[in-house]
Design a protein around this motif. Structure first.
Motif, PDB file in Angstrom:
ATOM      1  N   MET A 282       0.816  -1.209   0.000  1.00 23.61           N
ATOM      2  CA  MET A 282       0.000   0.000   0.000  1.00 23.61           C
ATOM      3  C   MET A 282       0.852   1.263   0.000  1.00 23.61           C
ATOM      4  O   MET A 282       0.424   2.312  -0.495  1.00 23.61           O
ATOM      5  CB  MET A 282      -0.961   0.007   1.200  1.00 23.61           C
ATOM      6  CG  MET A 282      -2.088  -0.995   1.080  1.00 23.61           C
ATOM      7  SD  MET A 282      -3.410  -0.757   2.305  1.00 23.61           S
ATOM      8  CE  MET A 282      -2.499  -0.974   3.844  1.00 23.61           C
ATOM      9  N   THR A 283       2.052   1.204   0.557  1.00 20.54           N
ATOM     10  CA  THR A 283       2.921   2.384   0.610  1.00 20.54           C
ATOM     11  C   THR A 283       3.889   2.457  -0.569  1.00 20.54           C
ATOM     12  O   THR A 283       4.563   3.462  -0.752  1.00 20.54           O
ATOM     13  CB  THR A 283       3.727   2.402   1.922  1.00 20.54           C
ATOM     14  OG1 THR A 283       4.494   1.190   2.027  1.00 20.54           O
ATOM     15  CG2 THR A 283       2.798   2.506   3.119  1.00 20.54           C
ATOM     16  N   SER A 284       3.927   1.388  -1.375  1.00 17.80           N
ATOM     17  CA  SER A 284       4.833   1.363  -2.514  1.00 17.80           C
ATOM     18  C   SER A 284       4.272   2.186  -3.673  1.00 17.80           C
ATOM     19  O   SER A 284       3.057   2.277  -3.867  1.00 17.80           O
ATOM     20  CB  SER A 284       5.059  -0.077  -2.974  1.00 17.80           C
ATOM     21  OG  SER A 284       5.814  -0.112  -4.175  1.00 17.80           O
ATOM     22  N   THR A 285       5.151   2.774  -4.454  1.00 16.65           N
ATOM     23  CA  THR A 285       4.752   3.511  -5.661  1.00 16.65           C
ATOM     24  C   THR A 285       4.900   2.659  -6.915  1.00 16.65           C
ATOM     25  O   THR A 285       4.598   3.115  -8.014  1.00 16.65           O
ATOM     26  CB  THR A 285       5.598   4.783  -5.820  1.00 16.65           C
ATOM     27  OG1 THR A 285       6.995   4.426  -5.893  1.00 16.65           O
ATOM     28  CG2 THR A 285       5.376   5.730  -4.646  1.00 16.65           C
ATOM     29  N   ALA A 286       5.324   1.416  -6.761  1.00 16.00           N
ATOM     30  CA  ALA A 286       5.527   0.540  -7.908  1.00 16.00           C
ATOM     31  C   ALA A 286       4.184   0.152  -8.523  1.00 16.00           C
ATOM     32  O   ALA A 286       3.258  -0.234  -7.795  1.00 16.00           O
ATOM     33  CB  ALA A 286       6.289  -0.711  -7.489  1.00 16.00           C
ATOM     34  N   PRO A 287       4.042   0.227  -9.841  1.00 19.74           N
ATOM     35  CA  PRO A 287       2.777  -0.151 -10.487  1.00 19.74           C
ATOM     36  C   PRO A 287       2.332  -1.568 -10.170  1.00 19.74           C
ATOM     37  O   PRO A 287       1.135  -1.827 -10.014  1.00 19.74           O
ATOM     38  CB  PRO A 287       3.082   0.019 -11.987  1.00 19.74           C
ATOM     39  CG  PRO A 287       4.196   1.014 -12.037  1.00 19.74           C
ATOM     40  CD  PRO A 287       5.027   0.748 -10.817  1.00 19.74           C
TER      41      PRO A 287
END
Length: 373
Positions: A282-287
């Protein structure tokens, strides 16, 4: 002298425990050991006293239980342990109620290890360790499959020949201790909903759904093993059996390779390529992190719609488990997918498998006392 009941919930890499007062089931002590087999860590509390400490690197379940018992001994306020309750993931067709552990019970449960390879060995290891470390007190086995044991055959059979079904190739269902607790909570606090049609969603590193009608299990998403149904933390969930045959026969994966891939490298971890931890995703910016969560929420909703069909409608939806209780964006995404079903009540109920085990085990011990066992 305070009579007590020790409850152990052993997972593949964790050991949760609670010590209950035997009569009122008040919590005297509780805690957990996480990352067993790696950087094991114990967190525990008894009253106002809390402990957090690392265990030896690579500590196994026996070492984890020893650390738990050392904590209990330090805080033992004149407790006398009457029994030890254990979560057992798979009881097969033979064990549909909690039972006192005997050598024959242990042999029967060991035979089911291939059906729950990530859990059953550790469940049984906790029993063996408690017999050595706790002393001469009865052990009670409480089964995750038991809650689903009385399904109509339409929900327990695969579309395969009868003789294979009769040999145990069938749908069992899991997370039954969690669902039994949900049913108990609904009966006490939401009696109208308890009498209706409810989908309970146990969403965590292991995930499944259960269709409850009148507090009884009608259908569930897991099958013969804890691999089927929803995608999970590292487990694939439902997958075309032909795809597995293809990977083994044509891609040279082999039985052990396929088992490792399906149980340990798939699910949210496989979809994201990053992690099986929902908070991290949820905190990752990875698609791919966002894709994994979107995929998970969609599958929860799709399976929920199928379970609503099993019950002929839906009056309520209950979230529980680590993801179900704490990942509000996932809950919201699931509900957005299910808006077409109309209005139904949505609840979040904290999982408490340990208290459910304590209630079940106390009844078994009381019956044994009456029968002079």
């Amino acid at each position: 002298m305070i009579e007590a009941l020790l409850v152990l919930n052993a997972g593949s890499s964790s050991l949760k425990f609670q010590v209950f007062g035997y009569q009122r089931l008040t919590v005297l002590a509780e805690g957990k050991v996480v990352r067993i087999g790696a950087e094991a860590h114990l967190s525990a509390r008894a009253g106002t006293d809390a402990l957090n400490r690392d265990l030896t690197i690579g500590a196994d379940h026996e070492a984890a239980l020893k650390a738990v018992l050392e904590f209990i001994d330090l805080h033992d306020d004149n407790w006398r342990v009457r029994g030890v309750a254990h979560r057992i993931v798979h009881g097969g067709t033979a064990y549909t109620e909690p039972v006192l552990v005997s050598p024959q019970v242990m042999r029967d449960l060991e035979a089911l290890i291939p059906l729950a390879p990530l859990h059953q060995p550790h469940n049984l290891a906790a029993i063996a360790a408690s017999e050595q470390l706790v002393g001469n007190v009865p052990d009670v086995a409480c089964f995750d499959t038991a809650f689903h044991a009385h399904h109509d055959e339409r929900f327990s059979r695969f579309a395969i020949p009868r003789d294979l079904h009769d040999q145990g190739v069938r749908r069992y269902g899991f997370h039954g201790l969690s669902y039994a607790w949900i049913a108990r909570e609904l009966a006490q606090h939401h009696p109208r909903l308890h009498g209706g049609r409810v989908i309970a969603a146990h969403l965590g590193n292991g995930a499944s759904l259960c269709a409850l009608s009148g507090g009884k299990s009608v259908d569930t998403t897991m099958g013969m093993t804890a691999l089927d149904g929803l995608p999970m933390g590292t487990r694939a969930g439902a997958i075309d059996a032909g795809a597995v045959i293809y990977m083994m026969r044509d891609l040279g994966m082999g039985i052990e390779g396929a088992e490792t891939m399906l149980y340990e490298q798939s699910g949210l971890l496989g979809l994201s390529g990053l992690s099986n931890d929902v908070e991290a995703l949820m905190t990752s910016t990875a698609p791919d992190a966002a894709f994994a969560l979107d995929y998970f929420a969609l599958k929860v909703a799709q399976f929920a719609a199928a379970l609503a069909t099993s019950m002929g409608g839906l009056d309520g939806f209950v979230f529980t488990g680590g993801i179900g209780e704490h990942a509000e964006p996932v809950r919201r995404a699931v509900m957005n997918h299910l808006r077409f079903l109309g209005n139904f009540e949505v609840l979040v109920i904290t999982a408490n498998e340990e208290r459910e085990m304590a209630i079940q085990s106390r009844a078994v011990l009381a019956q044994a006392d009456q029968e002079g066992l």
